[in-house]
Design an enzyme around this catalytic site. Structure first.
Site, PDB file in Angstrom:
ATOM      1  N   ASN A 155      40.045 -81.757  77.716  1.00 44.52           N
ATOM      2  CA  ASN A 155      39.934 -81.911  79.175  1.00 44.52           C
ATOM      3  C   ASN A 155      38.555 -82.377  79.644  1.00 44.52           C
ATOM      4  OD1 ASN A 155      38.960 -79.374  78.398  1.00 44.52           O
ATOM      5  ND2 ASN A 155      39.305 -78.521  80.416  1.00 44.52           N
ATOM      6  N   GLU A 253      36.078 -69.582  73.619  1.00 46.51           N
ATOM      7  CA  GLU A 253      36.216 -69.846  75.060  1.00 46.51           C
ATOM      8  C   GLU A 253      37.639 -70.313  75.256  1.00 46.51           C
ATOM      9  OE1 GLU A 253      33.789 -69.372  77.180  1.00 46.51           O
ATOM     10  OE2 GLU A 253      32.026 -69.269  75.903  1.00 46.51           O
ATOM     11  N   CYS A 287      39.546 -75.543  82.711  1.00 47.88           N
ATOM     12  CA  CYS A 287      39.887 -74.136  82.414  1.00 47.88           C
ATOM     13  C   CYS A 287      39.498 -73.231  83.569  1.00 47.88           C
ATOM     14  CB  CYS A 287      39.180 -73.700  81.137  1.00 47.88           C
ATOM     15  SG  CYS A 287      37.405 -73.987  81.202  1.00 47.88           S
ATOM     16  N   GLU A 467      28.554 -68.034  75.938  1.00 45.15           N
ATOM     17  CA  GLU A 467      27.669 -69.148  75.603  1.00 45.15           C
ATOM     18  C   GLU A 467      26.788 -69.404  76.817  1.00 45.15           C
ATOM     19  OE1 GLU A 467      29.909 -72.384  73.823  1.00 45.15           O
ATOM     20  OE2 GLU A 467      30.606 -71.093  72.221  1.00 45.15           O
TER      21      GLU A 467
HETATM   22  P1  NDP Z   1      44.028 -76.448  71.991  1.00 47.98           P
HETATM   23  O1  NDP Z   1      43.824 -75.001  71.746  1.00 47.98           O
HETATM   24  O2  NDP Z   1      45.331 -77.031  71.685  1.00 47.98           O
HETATM   25  O3  NDP Z   1      42.963 -77.307  71.172  1.00 47.98           O
HETATM   26  C1  NDP Z   1      41.570 -77.085  71.228  1.00 47.98           C
HETATM   27  C2  NDP Z   1      40.944 -77.661  69.976  1.00 47.98           C
HETATM   28  O4  NDP Z   1      41.377 -76.903  68.843  1.00 47.98           O
HETATM   29  C3  NDP Z   1      41.372 -79.105  69.696  1.00 47.98           C
HETATM   30  O5  NDP Z   1      40.307 -79.809  69.118  1.00 47.98           O
HETATM   31  C4  NDP Z   1      42.490 -78.891  68.710  1.00 47.98           C
HETATM   32  O6  NDP Z   1      42.749 -80.024  67.943  1.00 47.98           O
HETATM   33  C5  NDP Z   1      41.939 -77.759  67.875  1.00 47.98           C
HETATM   34  N1  NDP Z   1      42.929 -77.014  67.102  1.00 47.98           N
HETATM   35  C6  NDP Z   1      44.283 -77.003  67.216  1.00 47.98           C
HETATM   36  N2  NDP Z   1      44.836 -76.201  66.276  1.00 47.98           N
HETATM   37  C7  NDP Z   1      43.817 -75.690  65.551  1.00 47.98           C
HETATM   38  C8  NDP Z   1      43.731 -74.784  64.437  1.00 47.98           C
HETATM   39  N3  NDP Z   1      44.810 -74.263  63.895  1.00 47.98           N
HETATM   40  N4  NDP Z   1      42.515 -74.468  63.971  1.00 47.98           N
HETATM   41  C9  NDP Z   1      41.390 -74.968  64.527  1.00 47.98           C
HETATM   42  N5  NDP Z   1      41.407 -75.847  65.561  1.00 47.98           N
HETATM   43  C10 NDP Z   1      42.599 -76.190  66.077  1.00 47.98           C
HETATM   44  O7  NDP Z   1      43.596 -76.688  73.483  1.00 47.98           O
HETATM   45  P2  NDP Z   1      43.752 -78.027  74.321  1.00 47.98           P
HETATM   46  O8  NDP Z   1      43.039 -79.127  73.607  1.00 47.98           O
HETATM   47  O9  NDP Z   1      45.180 -78.177  74.654  1.00 47.98           O
HETATM   48  O10 NDP Z   1      42.888 -77.665  75.609  1.00 47.98           O
HETATM   49  C11 NDP Z   1      43.380 -76.961  76.680  1.00 47.98           C
HETATM   50  C12 NDP Z   1      43.060 -75.489  76.587  1.00 47.98           C
HETATM   51  O11 NDP Z   1      41.649 -75.300  76.474  1.00 47.98           O
HETATM   52  C13 NDP Z   1      43.469 -74.737  77.828  1.00 47.98           C
HETATM   53  O12 NDP Z   1      44.078 -73.520  77.462  1.00 47.98           O
HETATM   54  C14 NDP Z   1      42.163 -74.475  78.531  1.00 47.98           C
HETATM   55  O13 NDP Z   1      42.177 -73.360  79.381  1.00 47.98           O
HETATM   56  C15 NDP Z   1      41.227 -74.289  77.385  1.00 47.98           C
HETATM   57  N6  NDP Z   1      39.846 -74.514  77.806  1.00 47.98           N
HETATM   58  C16 NDP Z   1      38.998 -73.439  77.890  1.00 47.98           C
HETATM   59  C17 NDP Z   1      37.703 -73.599  78.352  1.00 47.98           C
HETATM   60  C18 NDP Z   1      36.758 -72.428  78.423  1.00 47.98           C
HETATM   61  O14 NDP Z   1      35.554 -72.672  78.569  1.00 47.98           O
HETATM   62  N7  NDP Z   1      37.205 -71.197  78.349  1.00 47.98           N
HETATM   63  C19 NDP Z   1      37.200 -74.910  78.784  1.00 47.98           C
HETATM   64  C20 NDP Z   1      38.182 -75.970  78.658  1.00 47.98           C
HETATM   65  C21 NDP Z   1      39.456 -75.764  78.187  1.00 47.98           C
HETATM   66  P3  NDP Z   1      43.922 -81.047  68.402  1.00 47.98           P
HETATM   67  O15 NDP Z   1      43.723 -81.354  69.819  1.00 47.98           O
HETATM   68  O16 NDP Z   1      43.693 -82.184  67.533  1.00 47.98           O
HETATM   69  O17 NDP Z   1      45.183 -80.309  68.135  1.00 47.98           O
END
Ligand code: NDP
Length: 486
Positions: A155, A253, A287, A467
């Protein structure tokens, strides 16, 4: 029909751009058009192994470099991103579907700020000393931990990845970063900048690819002892499960379902404008977006009418057009998820007072893009699924309330605890409510006002650890007590 070769986004390992070992690539789709415009390395554990070797080789020299020298290089990275701001903003907009004006005003400037902030923070650190009566003298060394694995979502791609890379390398670690495979472009561009800035080979490695292959390999690698992850709660749980038996230091996070509380004594003009932003910025894909609005009953009718009116004026369009305020949803899966929740809200008794149906494409170029309008739903019970589960799109609910105690319970009746907003002119109430809401951040009469020094993170299922500022410097270092007898 053979198609023209698309540009390829490779891995960056040991200061070189390299093919994934498997030779495989995935299409990288532009959300606004629904068409592939580049390809991204479909890496796996073998590529992660190579990155670990490079990061390990670079560690000793980088860790012992004086802070002032590390700082100089990282400041150069910031300057170079700033020099190329327009290029980065355009790339981020194409890759994510976000309006170019947002990428230009928020995403890329924040990436610059992240590098500057941590590059200068390391010049001003202090450490503790503890004097044990007449017996001993203790001091604390804060040393780099080693190789950091940095995983971020789609995002806010460069914004969030730089928020991890900057502190990790500033304190002397080396890093292996993995952006989301949906939005790999600006991390790729950052590697070019890192080279130009003179970052030694192997200090930053970027392995592109999917979470289950690359992300999982980074978290499971025994030599990567520090993991900073931002993403969804379900993925965060998997990361935690992998890291726990290896005793890694982990920062998570995660997701949010953030309450946005408007009291009747609020400055309604500010509350409405602020809430339109907090509801729909980046198509609701932040998020920190406030997706559960609670409005005190005396202001409810006026707020809802004016909120709908102001939201309906948001200009949806081609993300690359200057005037666009609402761009595309990141991919088809996410669009389907948003549509699913709008239907669910109806089944749960909600009334869609704005939006709710897929719009006409804004232009011919975007005919097959993933667009969904800002959607406002009223009339739902507080405890229904729509009000409890993270949608992560341009959909909000509005619920009236009568008493302060009641709305605090509403806000806290949720598995998440990332952020909240409170709009009121009553100072005592602001303090009272802020103290009792269980979220890592409480904004009063504002939203997304971020000071990089403050602790940032979530409570409950929104994460573990903090963080930002000092917290990040501490997270990425190992405190060691040295005790010297007198
Ligand atoms: P995901 O959890 O699907 O993915 C986050 C990252 O983790 C991506 O790079 C993804 O790769 C990777 N990933 C996926 N599966 C694994 C695994 N088994 N082991 C290690 N890494 C993995 O989140 P989204 O990309 O869909 O992002 C949206 C989410 O992020 C929402 O829930 C949002 O709230 C949260 N978010 C939280 C923030 C915060 O500061 N708390 C800030 C921004 C977003 P790939 O995409 O290639 O699958």
């Amino acid at each position: 029909m053979a198609r023209t070769a698309l540009p390829r986004i490779q891995n960056f390992i040991d200061g070189q751009f390299v093919e994934p070992i498997s030779g495989r690539y995935l299409d990288n789709i532009e959300p606004a058009t629904g068409k592939p415009y580049s390809q991204v390395a479909d890496s796996d554990a073998h590529d992660v192994d190579l990155a670990v070797v490079a990061a390990e080789k670079a560690l000793a020299d980088w860790a012992k470099k004086p802070a002032a020298e590390r700082s100089k290089i990282i400041l150069r990275i910031a300057d170079l991103i700033e020099r190329d701001l327009e290029k980065f903003a355009r790339a981020e907009s194409i890759d994510t579907g976000k309006p170019i004006s947002l990428a230009r005003s928020l995403d890329i400037p924040r990436a610059v700020a992240n590098f500057r902030f941590f590059a200068t923070a390391i010049l001003h650190t202090e450490s503790e000393a503890h004097i044990t009566d007449n017996v001993a003298f203790n001091y604390t060394l804060r040393q780099p931990r080693g190789i950091a694995g940095l995983i971020s979502p789609w995002n806010l791609p460069l914004y969030l990845l730089s928020w991890k890379i900057a502190p990790a390398i500033a304190v002397g670690n080396t890093a292996i970063a993995k952006p989301s495979e949906l939005t790999p472009m600006t991390a790729f561009m950052l590697c070019e900048i890192a080279r130009e800035a003179g970052l030694p080979n192997g200090v930053l490695n970027v392995v592109q690819g999917t979470g289950p292959k690359v992300g999982a390999a980074i978290t499971a690698h025994p030599k990567v002892n520090t993991i900073s992850f931002t993403g969804g709660t379900v993925t965060g749980r998997k990361v935690a499960e992998t890291c726990a038996p290896l005793f890694k230091k982990v920062s998570l996070e995660l997701g949010g379902k953030n309450p946005n509380i408007i009291f009747a004594d609020a400055d309604l003009d500010a509350a409405i404008t602020g809430s339109v932003r907090s509801s729909f910025a980046n198509q609701g894909q932040v998020c920190l977006c406030g997706s559960r609005l609670f409005v005190e009953r005396p202001a409810y009718k006026e707020f809802v009418e004016r909120f709908i009116d102001e939201t309906s004026q948001l200009k949806m369009g081609d993300p690359l057009e200057e005037k666009t305020e609402q761009g595309a949803i990141v991919n088809k899966t996410q669009l389907e998820k948003v549509k699913f929740y709008v239907e669910l809200a109806k089944k749960e008794g909600g009334k869609t007072t704005l939006g709710g149906v897929e719009p006409q494409p804004p232009n011919e170029r975007c005919r097959d893009g993933y667009f969904f309008p800002p959607t406002i739903i009223t009339g739902l019970p507080v405890s229904c699924r729509t009000n409890r589960e993270e949608i992560f799109g341009p959909v909000v609910t509005i619920t009236p309330f009568d008493r302060e105690e009641e709305v605090i319970n509403y806000a806290n009746d949720c598995d998440y605890g990332l952020a909240s907003s409170v709009w009121t002119q009553n100072l005592s109430r602001a303090h009272r409510v802020a103290e009792r809401i269980n979220t890592g951040t409480v904004w009063v009469n504002c939203w997304l006002l971020r000071d990089l020094r403050v602790p940032f993170g979530g409570m409950k299922q929104s994460g573990v650890g903090r963080e930002g500022g000092e917290e990040a410097l501490r997270f990425f270092t190992e405190p060691k007590n040295v005790c010297i007898a007198k």
